[in-house]
Structures are given as C-alpha cells and as structure tokens.
Scaffold this active site. Structure first.
Site, PDB file in Angstrom:
ATOM      1  N   ILE A   1      75.945 -66.958   1.083  1.00 19.55           N
ATOM      2  CA  ILE A   1      74.769 -66.145   0.736  1.00 19.55           C
ATOM      3  C   ILE A   1      74.914 -65.495  -0.641  1.00 19.55           C
TER       4      ILE A   1
ATOM      5  N   ARG B   1      96.496 -65.680  -9.107  1.00 12.74           N
ATOM      6  CA  ARG B   1      96.609 -66.898  -8.301  1.00 12.74           C
ATOM      7  C   ARG B   1      97.863 -67.662  -8.666  1.00 12.74           C
TER       8      ARG B   1
ATOM      9  N   GLY C   1      91.102 -70.539 -12.065  1.00 15.28           N
ATOM     10  CA  GLY C   1      90.135 -69.671 -11.380  1.00 15.28           C
ATOM     11  C   GLY C   1      89.443 -70.323 -10.201  1.00 15.28           C
TER      12      GLY C   1
ATOM     13  N   CYS D   1      86.685 -71.978 -10.195  1.00 16.39           N
ATOM     14  CA  CYS D   1      86.120 -73.293 -10.515  1.00 16.39           C
ATOM     15  C   CYS D   1      87.099 -74.426 -10.225  1.00 16.39           C
TER      16      CYS D   1
ATOM     17  N   THR E   1      97.953 -70.798  -9.289  1.00 11.99           N
ATOM     18  CA  THR E   1      97.630 -71.815 -10.300  1.00 11.99           C
ATOM     19  C   THR E   1      96.512 -71.287 -11.186  1.00 11.99           C
TER      20      THR E   1
ATOM     21  N   ARG F   1      77.560 -64.664  -4.357  1.00 10.72           N
ATOM     22  CA  ARG F   1      78.886 -64.196  -4.769  1.00 10.72           C
ATOM     23  C   ARG F   1      78.767 -62.864  -5.492  1.00 10.72           C
TER      24      ARG F   1
ATOM     25  N   ILE G   1      75.699 -73.558  -2.886  1.00  9.01           N
ATOM     26  CA  ILE G   1      76.891 -73.885  -2.096  1.00  9.01           C
ATOM     27  C   ILE G   1      76.482 -74.480  -0.748  1.00  9.01           C
TER      28      ILE G   1
ATOM     29  N   HIS H   1      66.608 -98.187 -22.866  1.00 11.32           N
ATOM     30  CA  HIS H   1      65.989 -98.755 -21.668  1.00 11.32           C
ATOM     31  C   HIS H   1      66.954 -99.743 -21.028  1.00 11.32           C
TER      32      HIS H   1
ATOM     33  N   GLU I   1      97.014 -63.759 -14.564  1.00  6.92           N
ATOM     34  CA  GLU I   1      96.344 -64.433 -13.440  1.00  6.92           C
ATOM     35  C   GLU I   1      97.198 -64.260 -12.192  1.00  6.92           C
TER      36      GLU I   1
HETATM   37  P1  FAD Z   1      86.658 -67.228 -11.896  1.00  5.18           P
HETATM   38  O1  FAD Z   1      86.634 -68.697 -12.016  1.00  5.18           O
HETATM   39  O2  FAD Z   1      86.277 -66.620 -10.601  1.00  5.18           O
HETATM   40  O3  FAD Z   1      88.141 -66.787 -12.292  1.00  5.18           O
HETATM   41  C1  FAD Z   1      88.553 -65.471 -12.255  1.00  5.18           C
HETATM   42  C2  FAD Z   1      90.055 -65.451 -12.057  1.00  5.18           C
HETATM   43  O4  FAD Z   1      90.487 -64.124 -12.248  1.00  5.18           O
HETATM   44  C3  FAD Z   1      90.507 -65.844 -10.653  1.00  5.18           C
HETATM   45  O5  FAD Z   1      91.425 -66.896 -10.725  1.00  5.18           O
HETATM   46  C4  FAD Z   1      91.152 -64.589 -10.088  1.00  5.18           C
HETATM   47  O6  FAD Z   1      92.306 -64.861  -9.328  1.00  5.18           O
HETATM   48  C5  FAD Z   1      91.557 -63.860 -11.365  1.00  5.18           C
HETATM   49  N1  FAD Z   1      91.634 -62.411 -11.208  1.00  5.18           N
HETATM   50  C6  FAD Z   1      90.751 -61.580 -10.606  1.00  5.18           C
HETATM   51  N2  FAD Z   1      91.162 -60.304 -10.722  1.00  5.18           N
HETATM   52  C7  FAD Z   1      92.313 -60.326 -11.421  1.00  5.18           C
HETATM   53  C8  FAD Z   1      93.205 -59.341 -11.876  1.00  5.18           C
HETATM   54  N3  FAD Z   1      92.997 -58.052 -11.651  1.00  5.18           N
HETATM   55  N4  FAD Z   1      94.302 -59.748 -12.546  1.00  5.18           N
HETATM   56  C9  FAD Z   1      94.560 -61.047 -12.793  1.00  5.18           C
HETATM   57  N5  FAD Z   1      93.732 -62.034 -12.398  1.00  5.18           N
HETATM   58  C10 FAD Z   1      92.629 -61.675 -11.732  1.00  5.18           C
HETATM   59  N6  FAD Z   1      79.860 -73.530 -11.382  1.00  5.18           N
HETATM   60  C11 FAD Z   1      79.423 -74.564 -12.140  1.00  5.18           C
HETATM   61  O7  FAD Z   1      79.057 -74.359 -13.299  1.00  5.18           O
HETATM   62  N7  FAD Z   1      79.385 -75.831 -11.636  1.00  5.18           N
HETATM   63  C12 FAD Z   1      79.766 -76.112 -10.377  1.00  5.18           C
HETATM   64  O8  FAD Z   1      79.723 -77.272  -9.961  1.00  5.18           O
HETATM   65  C13 FAD Z   1      80.212 -75.051  -9.556  1.00  5.18           C
HETATM   66  N8  FAD Z   1      80.598 -75.277  -8.291  1.00  5.18           N
HETATM   67  C14 FAD Z   1      81.047 -74.245  -7.529  1.00  5.18           C
HETATM   68  C15 FAD Z   1      81.410 -74.505  -6.215  1.00  5.18           C
HETATM   69  C16 FAD Z   1      81.863 -73.495  -5.405  1.00  5.18           C
HETATM   70  C17 FAD Z   1      82.249 -73.797  -3.978  1.00  5.18           C
HETATM   71  C18 FAD Z   1      81.978 -72.175  -5.933  1.00  5.18           C
HETATM   72  C19 FAD Z   1      82.511 -71.066  -5.082  1.00  5.18           C
HETATM   73  C20 FAD Z   1      81.614 -71.901  -7.238  1.00  5.18           C
HETATM   74  C21 FAD Z   1      81.131 -72.933  -8.045  1.00  5.18           C
HETATM   75  N9  FAD Z   1      80.722 -72.715  -9.352  1.00  5.18           N
HETATM   76  C22 FAD Z   1      80.258 -73.748 -10.112  1.00  5.18           C
HETATM   77  C23 FAD Z   1      80.774 -71.370  -9.958  1.00  5.18           C
HETATM   78  C24 FAD Z   1      82.010 -71.259 -10.870  1.00  5.18           C
HETATM   79  O9  FAD Z   1      83.160 -71.518 -10.102  1.00  5.18           O
HETATM   80  C25 FAD Z   1      82.077 -69.866 -11.479  1.00  5.18           C
HETATM   81  O10 FAD Z   1      80.867 -69.572 -12.146  1.00  5.18           O
HETATM   82  C26 FAD Z   1      83.208 -69.787 -12.489  1.00  5.18           C
HETATM   83  O11 FAD Z   1      84.439 -70.103 -11.882  1.00  5.18           O
HETATM   84  C27 FAD Z   1      83.274 -68.395 -13.112  1.00  5.18           C
HETATM   85  O12 FAD Z   1      84.318 -68.342 -14.016  1.00  5.18           O
HETATM   86  P2  FAD Z   1      85.058 -66.981 -14.355  1.00  5.18           P
HETATM   87  O13 FAD Z   1      86.102 -67.337 -15.363  1.00  5.18           O
HETATM   88  O14 FAD Z   1      84.089 -65.934 -14.683  1.00  5.18           O
HETATM   89  O15 FAD Z   1      85.755 -66.517 -12.994  1.00  5.18           O
HETATM   90  P1  NAI Z   2      73.072 -68.662  -3.975  1.00  3.40           P
HETATM   91  O1  NAI Z   2      72.660 -67.395  -4.582  1.00  3.40           O
HETATM   92  O2  NAI Z   2      72.904 -69.933  -4.735  1.00  3.40           O
HETATM   93  O3  NAI Z   2      72.332 -68.883  -2.591  1.00  3.40           O
HETATM   94  C1  NAI Z   2      72.413 -67.969  -1.548  1.00  3.40           C
HETATM   95  C2  NAI Z   2      71.248 -68.210  -0.623  1.00  3.40           C
HETATM   96  O4  NAI Z   2      71.435 -67.441   0.538  1.00  3.40           O
HETATM   97  C3  NAI Z   2      69.911 -67.799  -1.224  1.00  3.40           C
HETATM   98  O5  NAI Z   2      69.000 -68.843  -1.029  1.00  3.40           O
HETATM   99  C4  NAI Z   2      69.541 -66.554  -0.443  1.00  3.40           C
HETATM  100  O6  NAI Z   2      68.146 -66.373  -0.298  1.00  3.40           O
HETATM  101  C5  NAI Z   2      70.200 -66.843   0.894  1.00  3.40           C
HETATM  102  N1  NAI Z   2      70.521 -65.672   1.700  1.00  3.40           N
HETATM  103  C6  NAI Z   2      71.005 -64.482   1.280  1.00  3.40           C
HETATM  104  N2  NAI Z   2      71.222 -63.683   2.339  1.00  3.40           N
HETATM  105  C7  NAI Z   2      70.888 -64.388   3.436  1.00  3.40           C
HETATM  106  C8  NAI Z   2      70.910 -64.124   4.833  1.00  3.40           C
HETATM  107  N3  NAI Z   2      71.340 -62.960   5.289  1.00  3.40           N
HETATM  108  N4  NAI Z   2      70.484 -65.079   5.677  1.00  3.40           N
HETATM  109  C9  NAI Z   2      70.054 -66.277   5.198  1.00  3.40           C
HETATM  110  N5  NAI Z   2      70.018 -66.592   3.890  1.00  3.40           N
HETATM  111  C10 NAI Z   2      70.445 -65.663   3.022  1.00  3.40           C
HETATM  112  O7  NAI Z   2      74.603 -68.443  -3.565  1.00  3.40           O
HETATM  113  P2  NAI Z   2      75.727 -69.451  -3.115  1.00  3.40           P
HETATM  114  O8  NAI Z   2      75.157 -70.726  -2.646  1.00  3.40           O
HETATM  115  O9  NAI Z   2      76.616 -68.675  -2.231  1.00  3.40           O
HETATM  116  O10 NAI Z   2      76.470 -69.725  -4.482  1.00  3.40           O
HETATM  117  C11 NAI Z   2      77.040 -68.638  -5.217  1.00  3.40           C
HETATM  118  C12 NAI Z   2      77.061 -68.945  -6.676  1.00  3.40           C
HETATM  119  O11 NAI Z   2      78.012 -69.947  -6.981  1.00  3.40           O
HETATM  120  C13 NAI Z   2      75.730 -69.427  -7.171  1.00  3.40           C
HETATM  121  O12 NAI Z   2      75.078 -68.339  -7.781  1.00  3.40           O
HETATM  122  C14 NAI Z   2      76.032 -70.464  -8.173  1.00  3.40           C
HETATM  123  O13 NAI Z   2      75.787 -69.975  -9.461  1.00  3.40           O
HETATM  124  C15 NAI Z   2      77.513 -70.755  -8.033  1.00  3.40           C
HETATM  125  N6  NAI Z   2      77.658 -72.154  -7.675  1.00  3.40           N
HETATM  126  C16 NAI Z   2      77.245 -73.098  -8.572  1.00  3.40           C
HETATM  127  C17 NAI Z   2      77.301 -74.421  -8.259  1.00  3.40           C
HETATM  128  C18 NAI Z   2      76.802 -75.396  -9.231  1.00  3.40           C
HETATM  129  O14 NAI Z   2      76.608 -75.039 -10.374  1.00  3.40           O
HETATM  130  N7  NAI Z   2      76.591 -76.640  -8.851  1.00  3.40           N
HETATM  131  C19 NAI Z   2      77.838 -74.898  -6.997  1.00  3.40           C
HETATM  132  C20 NAI Z   2      78.205 -73.819  -6.110  1.00  3.40           C
HETATM  133  C21 NAI Z   2      78.138 -72.520  -6.471  1.00  3.40           C
END
Ligand code: FAD
Ligand code: NAI
Length: 465
Positions: free
Chosen positions: A271, A37, A42, A44, A39, A273, A184, A444, A35
């Site tokens: 927009i 980072r 990832g 999450c 910490t 990931r 997001i 309930h 990893e």
């Molecule tokens: P990641 O969590 O992205 O971890 C990948 C790790 O790999 C990173 O730490 C990175 O540094 C490391 N890495 C990358 N390349 C290398 C390399 N070459 N060598 C070593 N390390 C490397 N999902 C939910 O289910 N519920 C939520 O509430 C939720 N909220 C979110 C809120 C936000 C703002 C965001 C951005 C995402 C959210 N997500 C949520 C999505 C969730 O964070 C991801 O789906 C999840 O973290 C994916 O897990 P992962 O292990 O695949 O990758």
């Molecule tokens: P998203 O895919 O949920 O939403 C992106 C939105 O942007 C879509 O509605 C899309 O139509 C719109 N869009 C795309 N291009 C655009 C443009 N040029 N102008 C205007 N709108 C545009 O992606 P988001 O919100 O960035 O989240 C990324 C991922 O992170 C999600 O797929 C989700 O799985 C994960 N995530 C999960 C959370 C949870 O489980 N609670 C919380 C936050 C993120």
C-alpha cells in the site's frame, strides 16, 4: 590536518546514495558512504527493482509456454516449474549487481562505512561506534514499506508478506490476496499469477495505479482482468487473520457495506512506501520533516541545515530508482561547485507487467487543469510489429499543448513500453512538439512507430488508423 575526515559522506548506498558517492569521488571529493545492509545497492538492487525484474522476466517465459502464446507460434511445450532454479537466478542477479557496486566503490576510492549512521551534529555522524566528520553529508536513506494498521507482516512466516517476502516465496501460493493495486501489487501479483496462483487484488480506489493517466488506469484494469486477476476495486481490508499457515482477509466496500471474507495462502501488503528517517538523529541537527515524513530540499538538494543535503525516496517526488540516481549525480555536482540539475517534470515511470505500462510528463487530467490540450491515441493493434508478435493490447497516447503543440505527456501500454518511453523523455527534455515527433523517422517495423503515429494523430493525419 584536514578539518574534516571527508569532503562528502553519504548516508545510504541505494541508487541515490551510491551514485552520489561515486560521482563525488569522480569529481575529486574525498568520499565515504555509510550503509547498514550487508550488501550495497539499497532497496533497488537487494529487494526491489532487480529481484522483481528477475522474477518478472522468468515468469514471463513460463507464462508464454503455459498460456498458449508459444503454441500459437508453433512451439508446443508443457512447462515444468523449477522454482528453486528460478529463485536461484534471482539471487545471482542480485549478488552480481550488488557486488558490482562494491567493485565500483573500490575503483573510485569510496570508503564504505559499514553500519547505520546517526547524526551527532551537522558535520558529524556515528557509524558502528566510530565518529566520522564531513564537510558535506547527503541523506539518501530511502524508504520502507508502509504498514497497514492491524495487519502484521511476517516475511519469515510466509503468509502475510511485504514485497521482500513476496520475492522470497518458496512455493507458488494456491490463492494470493494482494492489498493495494499499485505498482508492487501488480508486478508481484503478475509474477505469482503467471506461475499458477489465483490472485485477487484489493484496491481502495476506483481504479488501479493512482497517479497514472485515467485512460491507462482503465485499460490496465481490463488487461489484468483478462489475464485472470480478480480485481476488487473500491474495497478496503478491515482485518487479516492468520491460522494454520493460511489467512482469512476480511474486506468491505470502501464506502461501507457488507463484509466478505477471502481465503488466502499468501497475503501481500503493498500500500505504498514511507521515507526512512527513524534513528538518523535529525533532532540533533534541527532538521524537521514535512507532513508526509519527508525531508524537504531546495532545487540544489540542500536542506535547511548548512552542509546537509538529501536525495531519493527520502525527499518528495516519485519513489523511483532513476529519479534517485539523477538526484545523486546532481547533488554531488552541486557539492563539488558545478551545477547539478534534475528536471522533475520529465521523469518516466514504468510498470514492468506484460504488457508494460509507461508514462512521462503530465496525465491528460493534470494537463487539462493547466490549459487547453490536444490528445491522440494510437492502438497497438494497428502497429505492425505488435500485431505480428501477437501483442494486440494497449495504446500510445500523446498529450500536447493546444496552442504551442509542445508535448506535455505521453502514456503507453505495450509489450516494450518501458523502452519506448525513453525516446519521449528525451524529446520532452529537448522541448519537442508533437510535430517534431511525427516528422522523426522511426524504424519499421517497431513498436515505437506507434509513438510517431499517435503524434501524427495530433496533427490530424495518422496513416494506419
Ligand atoms: P534505497 O534504495 O531505499 O536505499 C537506501 C539505503 O539506505 C538502504 O540500503 C538502507 O539500508 C540505507 N540506510 C537507511 N538508513 C541508514 C542509515 N541511518 N545509515 C546507513 N544506511 C542507511 N524503482 C524503479 O525505478 N524501478 C523499478 O523497477 C522498481 N522496482 C521496485 C520494486 C520493489 C519491490 C520495490 C520495493 C521498489 C522498487 N522501486 C523501483 C523503487 C526503488 O527501489 C526506489 O525508488 C529506490 O531504491 C530509491 O533509492 P534510494 O537511494 O533513495 O533509497
Ligand atoms: P503504490 O503507491 O504504487 O500503490 C499502493 C496502492 O495501494 C494504491 O493504489 C493505493 O490506493 C492502495 N491502497 C492504499 N491503502 C490501501 C488500503 N488500506 N487498502 C487497499 N488499497 C490501499 O505503492 P506500492 O505498490 O507499495 O509501491 C511503492 C513504491 O515503490 C511506488 O511508489 C513506486 O514508486 C515504487 N515501485 C516502483 C516500481 C517501478 O518503477 N516499476 C516497482 C515497484 C515499486
């Protein structure tokens, strides 16, 4: 001497990678996890699920005090925002949980290889100048923010930010423009709206939350508008200009038309990931990406290259932490010679706004494409607990196969929809019919009774509507 340094080497310590590493070690594999980072945990734990929920939770209290919800229950308070403290508890949550993974690595004897890993061949990676070999390598590198062409994110500058920058804001913006009405945008837009920002969401499509059930998307739009967000649907951003610490966002109808300029103190680009594969050296092992930049795997999470596996955001499927975690467990079990399976048809998704929005299984639209369905909706307004708690918004919708009655999907908008959806996921995992849910005794007064009532509706006999 052993042929390889490790039985299992995981690249990336997000919810997919760290879980795979711990499970592998539990199953007796000599395991390392690379990893880069500082910490573990990832996206999450560091900049995603956890910090966003810390701010959502805290801002919900502030909002309840500020918007009259507490006053309506006889608690009169005028809240004063101490953003430093609010941000401090966010950082504490992250620190505690990421430190917890480090402890679990030590406890399970997983070696943390600090640095970014790059393939040299299918069984060899280089991390921080050191070469390590492993019989099995799991790619769990996750995803990062999709850039919007022509719009430069500068989290340090604090004007045009992505989700990471939007978590770190040091003051409440007067005006915030969110580009993207997805998960997001709505979660972080809600945080800053509750704390006082005027929030405008610009969404390209005709509804928010693509991928969710059509009724849910429409209702979500109404609720967020009622809460004070301005929604500009069917609208595209054509440019963002930053000057003197503020931005001018030029938008126009998606179908073309007159442009409009929106003033913003902060612009959040959300927009979507994209999978992290740059710099991994996939060319060295002959692993190609699909058209969406993802690594394809088989049912066991094996890639086309023998000994190389992949899980989480870097492979197809919803980008969700719990999906990544389940794949982490499954891949480790498969590597250890057991049978690890993830049922991708039953992965719940939750938007942690207030009310929460949750679903599992098929949308009504997708279910209808597959065959005849029966649907039933029960409004939260008719649920005694939601009504008592002054939480009238939302509904539960059950979608069942018209012939077999098997539940195909359930969608909820309710204050605790994220918790409610778990019972449905479990029922669907067991192949439940709507009748099974309708005849299951629910305590309930709970919000979950709305699930039972919606299921009773499929049978043609709800009690409370
Ligand atoms: P990641 O969590 O992205 O971890 C990948 C790790 O790999 C990173 O730490 C990175 O540094 C490391 N890495 C990358 N390349 C290398 C390399 N070459 N060598 C070593 N390390 C490397 N999902 C939910 O289910 N519920 C939520 O509430 C939720 N909220 C979110 C809120 C936000 C703002 C965001 C951005 C995402 C959210 N997500 C949520 C999505 C969730 O964070 C991801 O789906 C999840 O973290 C994916 O897990 P992962 O292990 O695949 O990758
Ligand atoms: P998203 O895919 O949920 O939403 C992106 C939105 O942007 C879509 O509605 C899309 O139509 C719109 N869009 C795309 N291009 C655009 C443009 N040029 N102008 C205007 N709108 C545009 O992606 P988001 O919100 O960035 O989240 C990324 C991922 O992170 C999600 O797929 C989700 O799985 C994960 N995530 C999960 C959370 C949870 O489980 N609670 C919380 C936050 C993120």
């Amino acid at each position: 001497m052993a042929e390889y340094d490790y039985d299992l080497l995981v690249i990336g310590a997000g919810p997919g990678g760290y879980v795979a590493a711990i499970r592998g070690a539990q199953l007796g594999l000599k395991t390392a996890c690379a990893e880069g980072r500082e910490t573990l945990g990832g996206t999450c734990l560091n900049v995603g699920c956890i910090p966003s929920k810390a701010l959502l939770h805290a801002s919900e209290y502030f909002d309840a005090a500020a918007n009259g919800a507490m006053a309506s229950m006889g608690i009169k308070v005028t809240p004063e925002l101490d953003l430093d403290t609010m941000q401090g508890q966010r950082k504490d949550a992250v620190k505690g949980l990421t430190g917890g993974i480090e402890f679990l690595f030590k406890k399970n004897k997983v070696d943390w290889l600090k640095g970014y890993a790059q393939f040299k061949d299918a069984h060899t990676v280089e991390v921080n100048g050191e070469t390590k070999t492993a019989k099995n390598i799991v790619i769990a590198t996750g995803s990062s923010v999709t850039p919007l062409p022509g719009v430069e994110v500068d989290n340090a500058g604090g004007v045009v930010v992505d989700s990471t920058g939007a978590l770190e804001l040091g003051k409440v913006p007067g005006k915030m423009v969110v580009i993207g009405g997805g998960v997001i945008g709505l979660e972080l837009g809600s945080v800053w709206r509750r704390l006082g920002a005027e929030v405008t969401v610009v969404e390209y499509l005709d509804q928010l939350l693509p991928g969710m059930d059509g009724d849910v998307r429409k209702e979500a739009g109404k609720i967020f508008k009622k809460q004070g967000m301005t929604l500009k649907l069917k609208t595209k951003v054509t440019g963002v200009e930053v000057k003197d610490g503020a931005a001018k966002v030029t938008v126009e109808p998606a179908a073309g038309g007159d442009a409009e300029v929106l003033d913003a103190d902060v612009v959040l680009v959300a927009i979507g990931r994209k999978p992290n594969t740059d710099g991994l050296g996939l060319d060295k092992i002959g692993l190609e990406l699909n058209q969406r930049g993802q690594i394809e795997t088989d049912h066991d999470f094996g890639t086309k290259v023998e000994g190389v596996w992949a899980i989480g955001d870097v492979i197809p499927g919803p980008m969700l932490a719990h999906k990544a975690e389940d794949e982490g467990i499954a891949v480790a079990e498969n590597i250890a010679g057991l049978t690890g399976i993830v049922n991708h048809d039953v992965i719940p998704s939750v938007v942690y706004t207030q009310p929460e929005i949750a679903g599992v299984g098929l949308t009504e639209e997708a279910a209808k494409e597959k065959g005849k369905v029966k649907t039933s909706k029960f409004p939260m307004m008719a649920n005694s607990r939601a009504k008592t708690n002054h939480e009238p918004d939302g509904f539960v919708k059950v979608i069942a196969d018209a012939e077999t009655d098997r539940v195909l999907g359930v969608w909820c908008i309710a204050s605790v929809a994220g918790t409610m959806i778990a019972q449905v996921a479990q029922a669907m995992e067991f192949g439940a019919t709507s009748e099974d849910i309708a005849y299951t005794c629910h305590a309930h007064p709970t919000h979950s009774e709305a699930i039972k009532e919606a299921a009773m509706g499929i049978q043609g006999k709800p009690i409370h509507t």
